[in-house]
Write a protein that holds these residues in place. Structure first.
Motif, PDB file in Angstrom:
ATOM      1  N   PHE A  45       0.827  -1.198   0.000  1.00  0.00           N
ATOM      2  CA  PHE A  45       0.000   0.000   0.000  1.00  0.00           C
ATOM      3  C   PHE A  45       0.866   1.255   0.000  1.00  0.00           C
ATOM      4  CE2 PHE A  45      -3.388   2.815   0.944  1.00  0.00           C
ATOM      5  CZ  PHE A  45      -2.980   3.648   1.980  1.00  0.00           C
ATOM      6  N   VAL A  46       0.429   2.246  -0.772  1.00  0.00           N
ATOM      7  CA  VAL A  46       1.126   3.527  -0.814  1.00  0.00           C
ATOM      8  C   VAL A  46       0.210   4.640  -0.289  1.00  0.00           C
ATOM      9  CG1 VAL A  46       2.202   5.259  -2.290  1.00  0.00           C
ATOM     10  CG2 VAL A  46       2.570   2.814  -2.743  1.00  0.00           C
ATOM     11  N   ALA A  47      -0.956   4.770  -0.910  1.00  0.00           N
ATOM     12  CA  ALA A  47      -1.875   5.849  -0.535  1.00  0.00           C
ATOM     13  C   ALA A  47      -3.280   5.503  -1.000  1.00  0.00           C
ATOM     14  CB  ALA A  47      -1.435   7.174  -1.153  1.00  0.00           C
ATOM     15  N   ILE A  55     -17.457  16.448   3.696  1.00  0.00           N
ATOM     16  CA  ILE A  55     -16.288  17.099   4.298  1.00  0.00           C
ATOM     17  C   ILE A  55     -15.074  16.959   3.394  1.00  0.00           C
ATOM     18  CG2 ILE A  55     -17.115  16.815   6.652  1.00  0.00           C
ATOM     19  CD1 ILE A  55     -15.261  14.367   6.875  1.00  0.00           C
ATOM     20  N   GLY A  56     -15.317  16.637   2.138  1.00  0.00           N
ATOM     21  CA  GLY A  56     -14.209  16.436   1.227  1.00  0.00           C
ATOM     22  C   GLY A  56     -13.743  14.995   1.238  1.00  0.00           C
ATOM     23  N   ALA A  57     -12.632  14.739   0.619  1.00  0.00           N
ATOM     24  CA  ALA A  57     -12.082  13.387   0.550  1.00  0.00           C
ATOM     25  C   ALA A  57     -11.068  13.199   1.674  1.00  0.00           C
ATOM     26  CB  ALA A  57     -11.431  13.150  -0.806  1.00  0.00           C
ATOM     27  N   ILE A  58     -11.031  11.997   2.221  1.00  0.00           N
ATOM     28  CA  ILE A  58     -10.070  11.661   3.275  1.00  0.00           C
ATOM     29  C   ILE A  58      -8.950  10.845   2.653  1.00  0.00           C
ATOM     30  CG2 ILE A  58      -9.760  10.514   5.492  1.00  0.00           C
ATOM     31  CD1 ILE A  58     -12.756  10.981   6.000  1.00  0.00           C
ATOM     32  N   THR A  59      -7.731  11.158   3.041  1.00  0.00           N
ATOM     33  CA  THR A  59      -6.570  10.486   2.469  1.00  0.00           C
ATOM     34  C   THR A  59      -5.846   9.652   3.517  1.00  0.00           C
ATOM     35  OG1 THR A  59      -5.192  12.434   2.877  1.00  0.00           O
ATOM     36  CG2 THR A  59      -6.234  12.265   0.718  1.00  0.00           C
ATOM     37  N   TYR A  60      -5.191   8.602   3.036  1.00  0.00           N
ATOM     38  CA  TYR A  60      -4.430   7.688   3.882  1.00  0.00           C
ATOM     39  C   TYR A  60      -3.084   7.435   3.209  1.00  0.00           C
ATOM     40  CZ  TYR A  60      -9.085   6.785   5.761  1.00  0.00           C
ATOM     41  OH  TYR A  60     -10.335   6.938   6.299  1.00  0.00           O
ATOM     42  N   TYR A  61      -2.043   7.272   4.014  1.00  0.00           N
ATOM     43  CA  TYR A  61      -0.700   7.076   3.490  1.00  0.00           C
ATOM     44  C   TYR A  61       0.048   6.008   4.273  1.00  0.00           C
ATOM     45  CZ  TYR A  61      -1.569  11.518   1.156  1.00  0.00           C
ATOM     46  OH  TYR A  61      -2.111  12.529   0.391  1.00  0.00           O
ATOM     47  N   ALA A  62       0.891   5.290   3.567  1.00  0.00           N
ATOM     48  CA  ALA A  62       1.847   4.420   4.235  1.00  0.00           C
ATOM     49  C   ALA A  62       2.854   5.294   4.964  1.00  0.00           C
ATOM     50  CB  ALA A  62       2.556   3.538   3.214  1.00  0.00           C
ATOM     51  N   ASP A  63       3.343   4.800   6.094  1.00  0.00           N
ATOM     52  CA  ASP A  63       4.309   5.583   6.873  1.00  0.00           C
ATOM     53  C   ASP A  63       5.541   5.935   6.047  1.00  0.00           C
ATOM     54  OD1 ASP A  63       3.715   3.865  10.056  1.00  0.00           O
ATOM     55  OD2 ASP A  63       2.661   5.541   9.084  1.00  0.00           O
ATOM     56  N   THR A 106      -6.284  -0.419   2.991  1.00  0.00           N
ATOM     57  CA  THR A 106      -4.843  -0.419   2.781  1.00  0.00           C
ATOM     58  C   THR A 106      -4.362  -1.791   2.326  1.00  0.00           C
ATOM     59  OG1 THR A 106      -4.438  -0.960   5.102  1.00  0.00           O
ATOM     60  CG2 THR A 106      -4.501   1.374   4.516  1.00  0.00           C
ATOM     61  N   SER A 107      -5.273  -2.723   2.185  1.00  0.00           N
ATOM     62  CA  SER A 107      -4.955  -4.042   1.633  1.00  0.00           C
ATOM     63  C   SER A 107      -5.349  -4.043   0.156  1.00  0.00           C
ATOM     64  CB  SER A 107      -5.729  -5.136   2.376  1.00  0.00           C
ATOM     65  OG  SER A 107      -5.363  -5.180   3.737  1.00  0.00           O
ATOM     66  N   PRO A 108      -4.689  -4.898  -0.641  1.00  0.00           N
ATOM     67  CA  PRO A 108      -4.965  -4.898  -2.091  1.00  0.00           C
ATOM     68  C   PRO A 108      -6.257  -5.613  -2.457  1.00  0.00           C
ATOM     69  CG  PRO A 108      -3.274  -6.507  -1.589  1.00  0.00           C
ATOM     70  CD  PRO A 108      -3.544  -5.775  -0.302  1.00  0.00           C
ATOM     71  N   VAL A 109      -7.358  -5.279  -1.770  1.00  0.00           N
ATOM     72  CA  VAL A 109      -8.645  -5.916  -2.018  1.00  0.00           C
ATOM     73  C   VAL A 109      -9.520  -4.999  -2.852  1.00  0.00           C
ATOM     74  CG1 VAL A 109      -8.620  -7.429  -0.004  1.00  0.00           C
ATOM     75  CG2 VAL A 109      -9.378  -5.069   0.248  1.00  0.00           C
ATOM     76  N   TYR A 110      -8.980  -4.537  -3.939  1.00  0.00           N
ATOM     77  CA  TYR A 110      -9.668  -3.602  -4.810  1.00  0.00           C
ATOM     78  C   TYR A 110     -10.274  -4.334  -6.003  1.00  0.00           C
ATOM     79  CZ  TYR A 110      -8.032   0.419  -2.183  1.00  0.00           C
ATOM     80  OH  TYR A 110      -7.834   1.346  -1.198  1.00  0.00           O
TER      81      TYR A 110
END
Length: 123
Positions: A45-47, A55-63, A106-110
């Motif tokens: 996972f990257v982002a 409230i807009g879009a929420i973002t997530y990132y790998a450390d 954050t897992s590749p379950v897309y």
């Protein structure tokens, strides 16, 4: 249906912007993610970014990329971006864009995946 572009060769410390263009389907209500896979390693996972809500879009990132990479989306263009700054040699990988009809993960379950674009960072 997802096509990545913008990869290439860049020196350490440089920047690249990846694009993920969707076609044949609107992904405005989908969670979108970027993953990468280096040779001999698992896809990681990257982002990720949620659909744009009240409230807009929420973002997530790998450390490992937090503070250097920025994910964004343009629903008019049906495109997701990954701005990558301060690139390091360890960022070298094939980068994949993905779309998910459920909650962001954050897992590749897309559900949908692009073909990938190579990013090579030279030290």
């Amino acid at each position: 249906q997802l096509v990545e572009s913008g990869g290439g060769l860049v020196q350490a410390g440089g920047s690249l912007r990846l694009s993920c263009a969707a076609s044949g389907h609107t992904f405005n209500n989908y969670a979108m993610g970027w993953f990468r896979q280096a040779p001999g390693k698992e896809r990681e996972f990257v982002a990720a970014i949620t659909p744009i809500g009240g409230i807009g879009a929420i973002t997530y990132y790998a450390d490992s990329v937090k503070g250097r990479f920025t994910i964004s989306r343009d629903n008019v263009k049906n495109t997701v971006y990954l701005q990558m700054n301060s690139l390091k040699s360890e960022d070298t990988a094939v980068y994949y864009c993905a779309a998910r009809s459920g909650l962001v993960s954050t897992s590749p379950v897309y559900d949908y995946w692009g073909q990938g674009t190579q990013v090579t960072v030279s030290s």
